[in-house]
Design a protein around this motif. Structure first.
Motif, short mmCIF file in Angstrom:
data_model
loop_
_atom_site.label_atom_id
_atom_site.label_comp_id
_atom_site.label_asym_id
_atom_site.label_seq_id
_atom_site.Cartn_x
_atom_site.Cartn_y
_atom_site.Cartn_z
N ARG A 251 -50.32 -31.59 34.34
CA ARG A 251 -48.94 -31.83 34.79
C ARG A 251 -48.33 -33.08 34.19
NH1 ARG A 251 -49.24 -32.52 40.77
NH2 ARG A 251 -51.22 -33.43 40.19
N SER A 252 -49.14 -34.05 33.78
CA SER A 252 -48.59 -35.31 33.27
C SER A 252 -48.09 -35.15 31.83
CB SER A 252 -49.63 -36.43 33.35
OG SER A 252 -50.68 -36.19 32.46
N VAL A 253 -47.09 -35.96 31.50
CA VAL A 253 -46.54 -35.95 30.15
C VAL A 253 -46.44 -37.38 29.63
CG1 VAL A 253 -45.21 -33.82 30.50
CG2 VAL A 253 -44.13 -36.02 30.90
N ILE A 254 -46.31 -37.47 28.34
CA ILE A 254 -46.11 -38.75 27.67
C ILE A 254 -44.81 -38.65 26.89
CG2 ILE A 254 -47.02 -40.36 25.96
CD1 ILE A 254 -48.74 -40.25 28.45
N LEU A 255 -43.98 -39.67 27.03
CA LEU A 255 -42.73 -39.75 26.27
C LEU A 255 -42.93 -40.67 25.08
CD1 LEU A 255 -40.25 -40.33 29.25
CD2 LEU A 255 -40.80 -38.16 28.11
N SER A 256 -42.47 -40.24 23.93
CA SER A 256 -42.53 -41.10 22.74
C SER A 256 -41.34 -40.77 21.85
CB SER A 256 -43.85 -40.92 21.99
OG SER A 256 -44.04 -39.58 21.63
N LEU A 257 -41.02 -41.71 20.98
CA LEU A 257 -39.90 -41.52 20.07
C LEU A 257 -40.34 -40.72 18.87
CD1 LEU A 257 -38.04 -44.96 20.00
CD2 LEU A 257 -37.71 -43.02 21.52
N TRP B 56 -39.34 -47.30 22.69
CA TRP B 56 -39.43 -47.83 21.32
C TRP B 56 -40.36 -49.04 21.28
CZ3 TRP B 56 -35.58 -51.78 19.22
CH2 TRP B 56 -35.73 -51.97 17.84
N LEU B 57 -40.19 -49.96 22.21
CA LEU B 57 -40.95 -51.21 22.14
C LEU B 57 -42.32 -51.14 22.82
CD1 LEU B 57 -38.05 -53.76 22.61
CD2 LEU B 57 -39.20 -53.06 20.50
N ALA B 58 -42.44 -50.39 23.91
CA ALA B 58 -43.71 -50.32 24.63
C ALA B 58 -44.61 -49.21 24.10
CB ALA B 58 -43.46 -50.12 26.12
N GLY B 59 -44.05 -48.31 23.32
CA GLY B 59 -44.84 -47.21 22.79
C GLY B 59 -44.84 -46.03 23.74
N PRO B 60 -45.64 -45.03 23.45
CA PRO B 60 -45.68 -43.84 24.31
C PRO B 60 -45.96 -44.21 25.76
CG PRO B 60 -46.87 -43.45 22.28
CD PRO B 60 -46.54 -44.92 22.31
N LEU B 61 -45.17 -43.61 26.67
CA LEU B 61 -45.26 -43.95 28.08
C LEU B 61 -45.21 -42.72 28.96
CD1 LEU B 61 -42.51 -46.75 28.13
CD2 LEU B 61 -44.96 -47.13 28.42
N GLU B 62 -45.87 -42.80 30.09
CA GLU B 62 -45.68 -41.80 31.13
C GLU B 62 -44.29 -42.05 31.73
OE1 GLU B 62 -48.95 -42.23 33.82
OE2 GLU B 62 -50.28 -41.05 32.53
N PRO B 63 -43.61 -41.02 32.19
CA PRO B 63 -42.26 -41.19 32.72
C PRO B 63 -42.16 -42.22 33.86
CG PRO B 63 -42.68 -38.88 32.33
CD PRO B 63 -43.98 -39.60 32.10
N GLY B 64 -43.16 -42.28 34.72
CA GLY B 64 -43.13 -43.25 35.81
C GLY B 64 -43.15 -44.68 35.31
N ARG B 65 -43.96 -44.92 34.29
CA ARG B 65 -44.03 -46.28 33.70
C ARG B 65 -42.73 -46.60 32.98
NH1 ARG B 65 -45.27 -51.03 34.60
NH2 ARG B 65 -45.99 -52.23 32.85
N ALA B 66 -42.17 -45.62 32.28
CA ALA B 66 -40.88 -45.82 31.60
C ALA B 66 -39.80 -46.14 32.63
CB ALA B 66 -40.51 -44.58 30.79
N ALA B 67 -39.83 -45.45 33.77
CA ALA B 67 -38.85 -45.71 34.83
C ALA B 67 -38.95 -47.14 35.34
CB ALA B 67 -39.05 -44.71 35.98
N THR B 68 -40.16 -47.61 35.56
CA THR B 68 -40.36 -48.97 36.03
C THR B 68 -39.82 -49.99 35.02
OG1 THR B 68 -42.29 -48.35 37.33
CG2 THR B 68 -42.11 -50.67 36.71
N LEU B 69 -40.19 -49.82 33.76
CA LEU B 69 -39.77 -50.77 32.73
C LEU B 69 -38.26 -50.75 32.50
CD1 LEU B 69 -42.65 -50.29 30.14
CD2 LEU B 69 -42.34 -52.17 31.77
#
Length: 190
Positions: A130-136, A86-99
């Motif tokens: 293979r990469s994906v982006i997660l977003s709300l 929500w706050l960082a915006g669209p993220l790759e799963p690895g970056r979301a995991a770190t945050l």
């Protein structure tokens, strides 16, 4: 019959044969005494600090999950993933995991649930197939406004136990503790 007699798990027979009622704090005292006196471990204050830190974290986390997130159909972990996205915006799963302080596997599993719930979408990444982006989704963004309103009010209630100055001091001390992890081999999710 008092509570300690009704629940034998809260009583301990000490080395001198006396019975001692235990709650968390008396257990911490007992642990410090026994670890130092019986087993020779010298860092009693460090043990107390980490036991207290872990207990505080567990209590606050459980409270937030049970009063804010579970009633809305989410877990604490699900909230953390929604929050960073929500706050960082669209993220790759690895970056979301770190945050979010989670493993990539946990993010992958949570994302599946949140996608099925209509809170999040997975779109193909720009770099490779293979990469994906997660977003709300719009539903996810709207839900986060309501969810965080409850979270923030509960945070205020917890923080109000301390003065504003005490809150700043505690943040400063926790930041110092975390920053000091570079002085020894710390394993953490990254």
């Amino acid at each position: 019959m008092n509570k300690a007699e009704a629940d034998p798990g809260t009583r301990l027979v000490t080395m001198d044969g006396e019975r001692e009622d235990l709650d968390f704090w008396s257990f911490v005292d007992l642990a410090g005494r026994r670890l130092a006196d019986e087993f020779g471990f010298p860092h009693r204050l460090a043990t107390r600090l980490l036991l207290t830190l872990n207990r505080a974290s567990a209590i606050v986390t459980y409270d937030l999950e049970s009063t804010v997130h579970r009633p809305r159909g989410h877990s604490w972990a699900g909230f953390r993933l929604l929050f960073v996205t929500w706050l960082a915006g669209p993220l790759e799963p690895g970056r979301a995991a770190t945050l979010a302080g989670m493993s990539r596997a946990a993010v992958s599993n949570l994302a599946k649930t949140l996608v099925a719930d209509g809170m999040m979408v997975r779109t193909p990444g720009e770099h490779d197939g293979r990469s994906v982006i997660l977003s709300l989704t719009d539903q996810g963004r709207q839900a986060m406004l309501e969810i965080f309103a409850g979270q923030n009010e509960r945070e205020r209630q917890w923080a109000s136990v301390l003065t504003e100055t005490e809150q700043h001091i505690l943040i400063m001390l926790l930041d110092k503790l975390i920053a000091g992890r570079g002085q020894f081999d710390v394993r953490e999710r990254s």
